[in-house]
Scaffold this motif. Sequence first.
Motif, PDB file in Angstrom:
ATOM      1  N   GLN A 240       0.830  -1.204   0.000  1.00  0.00           N
ATOM      2  CA  GLN A 240       0.000   0.000   0.000  1.00  0.00           C
ATOM      3  C   GLN A 240       0.861   1.250   0.000  1.00  0.00           C
ATOM      4  OE1 GLN A 240      -2.474  -1.130   3.343  1.00  0.00           O
ATOM      5  NE2 GLN A 240      -4.286  -0.714   2.118  1.00  0.00           N
ATOM      6  N   ALA A 241       1.950   1.213   0.798  1.00  0.00           N
ATOM      7  CA  ALA A 241       2.830   2.369   0.859  1.00  0.00           C
ATOM      8  C   ALA A 241       3.456   2.644  -0.504  1.00  0.00           C
ATOM      9  CB  ALA A 241       3.917   2.133   1.908  1.00  0.00           C
ATOM     10  N   VAL A 242       3.944   1.580  -1.140  1.00  0.00           N
ATOM     11  CA  VAL A 242       4.570   1.755  -2.454  1.00  0.00           C
ATOM     12  C   VAL A 242       3.550   2.241  -3.465  1.00  0.00           C
ATOM     13  CG1 VAL A 242       5.660   0.535  -4.368  1.00  0.00           C
ATOM     14  CG2 VAL A 242       6.370   0.057  -2.035  1.00  0.00           C
ATOM     15  N   ALA A 243       2.367   1.605  -3.450  1.00  0.00           N
ATOM     16  CA  ALA A 243       1.344   1.982  -4.423  1.00  0.00           C
ATOM     17  C   ALA A 243       0.911   3.420  -4.222  1.00  0.00           C
ATOM     18  CB  ALA A 243       0.159   1.033  -4.328  1.00  0.00           C
ATOM     19  N   GLY A 244       0.843   3.819  -2.955  1.00  0.00           N
ATOM     20  CA  GLY A 244       0.383   5.171  -2.680  1.00  0.00           C
ATOM     21  C   GLY A 244       1.387   6.232  -3.082  1.00  0.00           C
ATOM     22  N   SER A 245       2.678   5.896  -3.042  1.00  0.00           N
ATOM     23  CA  SER A 245       3.686   6.916  -3.341  1.00  0.00           C
ATOM     24  C   SER A 245       4.255   6.725  -4.741  1.00  0.00           C
ATOM     25  CB  SER A 245       4.792   6.857  -2.292  1.00  0.00           C
ATOM     26  OG  SER A 245       5.290   5.530  -2.222  1.00  0.00           O
ATOM     27  N   LEU A 246       5.138   5.710  -4.872  1.00  0.00           N
ATOM     28  CA  LEU A 246       5.787   5.454  -6.149  1.00  0.00           C
ATOM     29  C   LEU A 246       4.760   5.121  -7.226  1.00  0.00           C
ATOM     30  CD1 LEU A 246       8.839   5.377  -6.683  1.00  0.00           C
ATOM     31  CD2 LEU A 246       8.704   2.909  -6.677  1.00  0.00           C
ATOM     32  N   GLY A 247       3.724   4.413  -6.781  1.00  0.00           N
ATOM     33  CA  GLY A 247       2.754   3.896  -7.741  1.00  0.00           C
ATOM     34  C   GLY A 247       1.995   4.987  -8.477  1.00  0.00           C
ATOM     35  N   GLN A 248       2.047   6.213  -7.933  1.00  0.00           N
ATOM     36  CA  GLN A 248       1.327   7.289  -8.614  1.00  0.00           C
ATOM     37  C   GLN A 248       2.069   7.742  -9.858  1.00  0.00           C
ATOM     38  OE1 GLN A 248      -1.630   7.940  -7.417  1.00  0.00           O
ATOM     39  NE2 GLN A 248      -1.272   6.560  -5.695  1.00  0.00           N
ATOM     40  N   VAL A 249       3.389   7.509  -9.887  1.00  0.00           N
ATOM     41  CA  VAL A 249       4.158   7.979 -11.043  1.00  0.00           C
ATOM     42  C   VAL A 249       4.688   6.842 -11.909  1.00  0.00           C
ATOM     43  CG1 VAL A 249       4.838  10.280 -10.345  1.00  0.00           C
ATOM     44  CG2 VAL A 249       6.019   8.347  -9.363  1.00  0.00           C
ATOM     45  N   VAL A 250       5.117   5.754 -11.254  1.00  0.00           N
ATOM     46  CA  VAL A 250       5.703   4.658 -12.021  1.00  0.00           C
ATOM     47  C   VAL A 250       4.616   3.647 -12.382  1.00  0.00           C
ATOM     48  CG1 VAL A 250       7.380   2.778 -11.936  1.00  0.00           C
ATOM     49  CG2 VAL A 250       7.888   4.942 -10.802  1.00  0.00           C
ATOM     50  N   PRO A 251       4.591   3.165 -13.623  1.00  0.00           N
ATOM     51  CA  PRO A 251       3.581   2.166 -13.982  1.00  0.00           C
ATOM     52  C   PRO A 251       3.873   0.832 -13.323  1.00  0.00           C
ATOM     53  CG  PRO A 251       5.102   2.468 -15.792  1.00  0.00           C
ATOM     54  CD  PRO A 251       5.457   3.496 -14.776  1.00  0.00           C
ATOM     55  N   PHE A 252       2.876   0.004 -13.232  1.00  0.00           N
ATOM     56  CA  PHE A 252       2.996  -1.368 -12.766  1.00  0.00           C
ATOM     57  C   PHE A 252       3.150  -1.516 -11.275  1.00  0.00           C
ATOM     58  CE2 PHE A 252       2.463  -3.584 -16.461  1.00  0.00           C
ATOM     59  CZ  PHE A 252       3.317  -3.198 -17.489  1.00  0.00           C
TER      60      PHE A 252
ATOM     61  N   GLY B  46       1.240   0.419  -9.078  1.00  0.00           N
ATOM     62  CA  GLY B  46       0.187   1.198  -8.440  1.00  0.00           C
ATOM     63  C   GLY B  46      -0.865   0.323  -7.788  1.00  0.00           C
ATOM     64  N   PRO B  47      -1.984   0.934  -7.394  1.00  0.00           N
ATOM     65  CA  PRO B  47      -3.089   0.177  -6.806  1.00  0.00           C
ATOM     66  C   PRO B  47      -3.744  -0.707  -7.856  1.00  0.00           C
ATOM     67  CG  PRO B  47      -3.622   2.516  -6.970  1.00  0.00           C
ATOM     68  CD  PRO B  47      -2.204   2.370  -7.380  1.00  0.00           C
ATOM     69  N   PRO B  48      -4.591  -1.682  -7.574  1.00  0.00           N
ATOM     70  CA  PRO B  48      -5.098  -1.997  -6.243  1.00  0.00           C
ATOM     71  C   PRO B  48      -4.141  -2.860  -5.439  1.00  0.00           C
ATOM     72  CG  PRO B  48      -6.066  -3.473  -7.834  1.00  0.00           C
ATOM     73  CD  PRO B  48      -5.174  -2.548  -8.611  1.00  0.00           C
ATOM     74  N   THR B  49      -4.310  -2.886  -4.137  1.00  0.00           N
ATOM     75  CA  THR B  49      -3.462  -3.735  -3.324  1.00  0.00           C
ATOM     76  C   THR B  49      -4.304  -4.568  -2.370  1.00  0.00           C
ATOM     77  OG1 THR B  49      -3.238  -2.029  -1.657  1.00  0.00           O
ATOM     78  CG2 THR B  49      -1.555  -2.090  -3.370  1.00  0.00           C
ATOM     79  N   PRO B  50      -5.002  -5.558  -2.912  1.00  0.00           N
ATOM     80  CA  PRO B  50      -5.832  -6.370  -2.020  1.00  0.00           C
ATOM     81  C   PRO B  50      -5.023  -7.329  -1.170  1.00  0.00           C
ATOM     82  CG  PRO B  50      -5.927  -7.229  -4.226  1.00  0.00           C
ATOM     83  CD  PRO B  50      -5.106  -5.984  -4.308  1.00  0.00           C
ATOM     84  N   GLY B  51      -3.766  -7.535  -1.492  1.00  0.00           N
ATOM     85  CA  GLY B  51      -2.993  -8.514  -0.727  1.00  0.00           C
ATOM     86  C   GLY B  51      -2.515  -9.618  -1.632  1.00  0.00           C
ATOM     87  N   PRO B  52      -3.372 -10.596  -1.912  1.00  0.00           N
ATOM     88  CA  PRO B  52      -2.976 -11.638  -2.861  1.00  0.00           C
ATOM     89  C   PRO B  52      -2.755 -11.010  -4.232  1.00  0.00           C
ATOM     90  CG  PRO B  52      -4.900 -12.322  -1.610  1.00  0.00           C
ATOM     91  CD  PRO B  52      -4.666 -10.888  -1.288  1.00  0.00           C
TER      92      PRO B  52
END
Lengths: 326, 387, 291
Positions: free
Chosen positions: A155-167, A169-175
């Motif tokens: 979630q942390a990565v998706a929320g920060s890096l994931g906003q700019v770098v493709p692949f 980003g969210p979603p992050t359900p876990g599995p």
Amino acid sequence: MSTLTTANAQRDFRAALRRRGGVSGDLIFRLLAGAAVVVAVGTIGLMIVDSLVAAAPVFRAFGIWGFVTGLRWAPSFAIYGALPFIYGTFVTSVIALLVAVPVAVGIAILVTEVLPPHAARPVAIAVDLLAAVPSVVWGLWGLLVLVPFIRPIEQAVAGSLGQVVPFVGPPTPGPSYFAAGLVVAFMIIPIVAAVTREVFATTPRLQREAVLALGGTRWDVVRQVVIPLGRTGLLAAVILGLGRAIGETIAVTLVIGNATRIGGSIFAPGFTLASVIANEFNEATEELHPEALIALGIVLLAIAVLINGVGVAIRRRFERGLARAR
Amino acid sequence: MIVIHGTKRIGALVIVAGVVLAACTGGTLSASPSTPPGAGSPASGGGGAAVANQLNGAGSTFIFPLLSKMGEAYNEQTGVRLNYQSIGSGGGIKAWTENTVDFGASDAFLQDSEIQAAAGKGEPVEIPATFGAVVVAYNLPGLTAPIRMTPDAIAGLFDGRITKWNDPVLSAANPGVTLPATDVSVVHRSDGSGTTSIFTTYLTSVSDEWVQKVGAGDGTKSAGKTVEWPTGLGASGNEGVTQGINQTEGGVGYIELAYALQNKIPFADVQNKSGAYVTPSLASVTAAANLPSYPSDLRFNLVNTEAADGYPITGTTWLIVYRDLSKVLGSKERASALVSFLWWAIHDGQSLAAPLYYGSLPDGLLKQDEAAVRSINWSGEGLLPTQ
Amino acid sequence: MLADAALVLRPTSSARRARARLVVGLAWLTLLIALVPLVAIAGYLIANGVGVLSPAFLLEDPPGDLSAVGGGIRNALFGTIEMTGTAVAIAVPIGLLIAVFNAEIGGRLAVGVRFIVDVVAALPSIVVGIFVYEVVVVAQGHFSGLAGSVALAVIMLPLIVVSTEEMLRLTPRPVAEAVRALGLSRWRSYASVLIPTAFSGIVTGVLLAISRAVGETAPLIFTALGNNFFSADLGEPMQALPLLIYRNALNSAFPAARDRAMGAALVLVALVLALNVLGRWIVARRQLTGR
């Protein structure tokens, strides 16, 4: 004693042995060995042909290329395409290799270059013990322990890096592909490390010691001698790991999130060829569904044979290189 | 000397292997002839051996908690063991079709295509055995009361239109409750599921957007044991979905009531056709299951009930067998054992349902069930000891 | 090499030494990364599984009502042993004979056979499960322990063939020459000399194949199916340790069933470990005593 007498004696002895039922034993033996080969090859052949025949309607309906590149898997619409699963197999395997190969190389360096022999043995055995854990246990631990553990990180990565770098980003359900890749990485580390260890161990001592004599550090030895000379063998180890990675079924199906779509992020749920078959085969009742799953199995088989073939070729090159160096 | 040792060693190995193999197979393999299809003689049937003290079944995870208890009670009473594999309704139907089990259990009645596929072995008999609620369970720590959901909200959650829990559609039905801004994480079934069938049949009957988004406008495609889910992750069985909801904050999924209660997972009060928000319970399930009359082929849907206090996402589980068992089971004893179990399940077995929050068969339906069980025969001969 | 020598001939500065230490540190880190999951899994299994372990656990079957506490995993343990044993009985004779065939016939035929064995080795185990389902389960008309055994045998076969061929290739020269000198017939030479000489290596190969088969789940899902009761009949669906774990460990509805599955996982890992250790011990003994 003349040699002639000895030769005669030998010949008589051999003839005597043969007459004592050696011949008929030989014939039965050859027949048995031949029969074993025929039974084994025949059974395998039967299985492959049977499955090809079963999958044929699907290939006929969508075309081989159409099926392999089909983006949509919708049994309720009787539409089948393999691409989401090929994609999933690819992404999971790449993640697995990205984690497993550096770790394996690191361990191999440790065992062959850094540790003294009496310490190297137990370390090597400890790493090999990873291979003793069955797939289902990896999957369980992965789902119940690893996934909740890495979810906040995802979630942390998706929320920060994931906003700019493709692949990433969210979603992050876990599995997700990422969780599956991580688990598979742990599963293939022992075999990649074992082969890499053997490859590094074959580095000629002469060249290794030459670098040390010239004032090189251990890192210089590794960088200038061990890795360059072991390049081919290392590649063979990677291919071996890849072959194992694409076939992992149970561990993957427990942690990958079972989504029949192409996920836009490594943190999204997905499916691999092996895991979708395990998941859907036992209850595929829709039109062409079971046939489509068998077709997926054939696609997986083709990929596995291809990778294996490449691996064997590379291994042979490496062994030939070794022989030449000697 | 090496010569004698080696041969003896190998000989010993072979003998040991042979003994082990013989002991393992114990000659029972010869008791299960498998005949080529269409040969006219009885095929090997669900278990292969002619022994009738174990019945094999497979299918619905929805009914699994109840069937498990039933199996135990029946074993105590009669000594017959019930080996039930909880692999999902789709798996159950497939196993029954291919005659690899004695009976299948499914929360979705057979489609015409499935009846067609089984036609080679015979006609099906579908026996409604119990009723249960499919609840919308969620993971939102901090909420004290169950969330109320309209049919539109449920459809929106599961087709991806609603992405955050504090969406206006959800808030509108829950005045006075502050819903968190957590992301919605849908968990659905990845296996062929009768529970999915009940749930999606409900959504198809209450939401046009659902039919549009999931079925491309086709109501037969937006409802069924498998559908093309636009979002969310898949899990295997009711157990898997429960697990998925449990470990993901913001998770939402559809599971059978018993699973939610046993795992202490909160679930929503759903607005039914009469406009009331109904809590899933034994009472509301029974209200929804009580139809004035049931169709003669015993295939019916209970979703979106007209009953004022009925729970709108109620489902039935059917036990499915072939009508003429002489064509699919190895022996008449086995057939009798199967039919005796079915008769017991719809009578004595029903007393086990209520403690697990499953609905029991109302009298009207029971009569039709009895007729169905009586119609199961062995080449025309009845199989029940009395009547 | 001259250019490399020039690079290396620079005096070993503290910077380069520090870099070398960093790299070694990274190598230690990778070891940690590899070992942490191992320790974590061991800890997890022990924490969750040790509670149900007892002699009764191995000797009793699961209760008929899966939600009931107590009972054991006898049916799964027995099923694993019986199916693996049957798989060994199928795969070892065939595997040995194929390896001998390859060693004897050689040439193009052996290359062809080796290629096919390689293909089977590359088969993902789920594909093996499908193949065996199509050929055995459909023919029998029902799931069975025999189908499961055949699937396991297919998985074990390439491992046995490859390790036996390897061992035969490593036959010490004096032995190989003695066989030729004595003029023994093919049958005699293998049965009496060559196989016994390679015996411990072959046994190791078989043990490793067994440890692989024991942990396999995927090929059993569509063949043996699973059975909640005890069954020694290979003609009926049969339970196995990995199947029991797969079907029950996520059972949040029945904590008792989940606990039993965790205990089963502990037993399974211990079993695989024991087989691995045994194989290693045989290899070590061979290196020591030369047999």
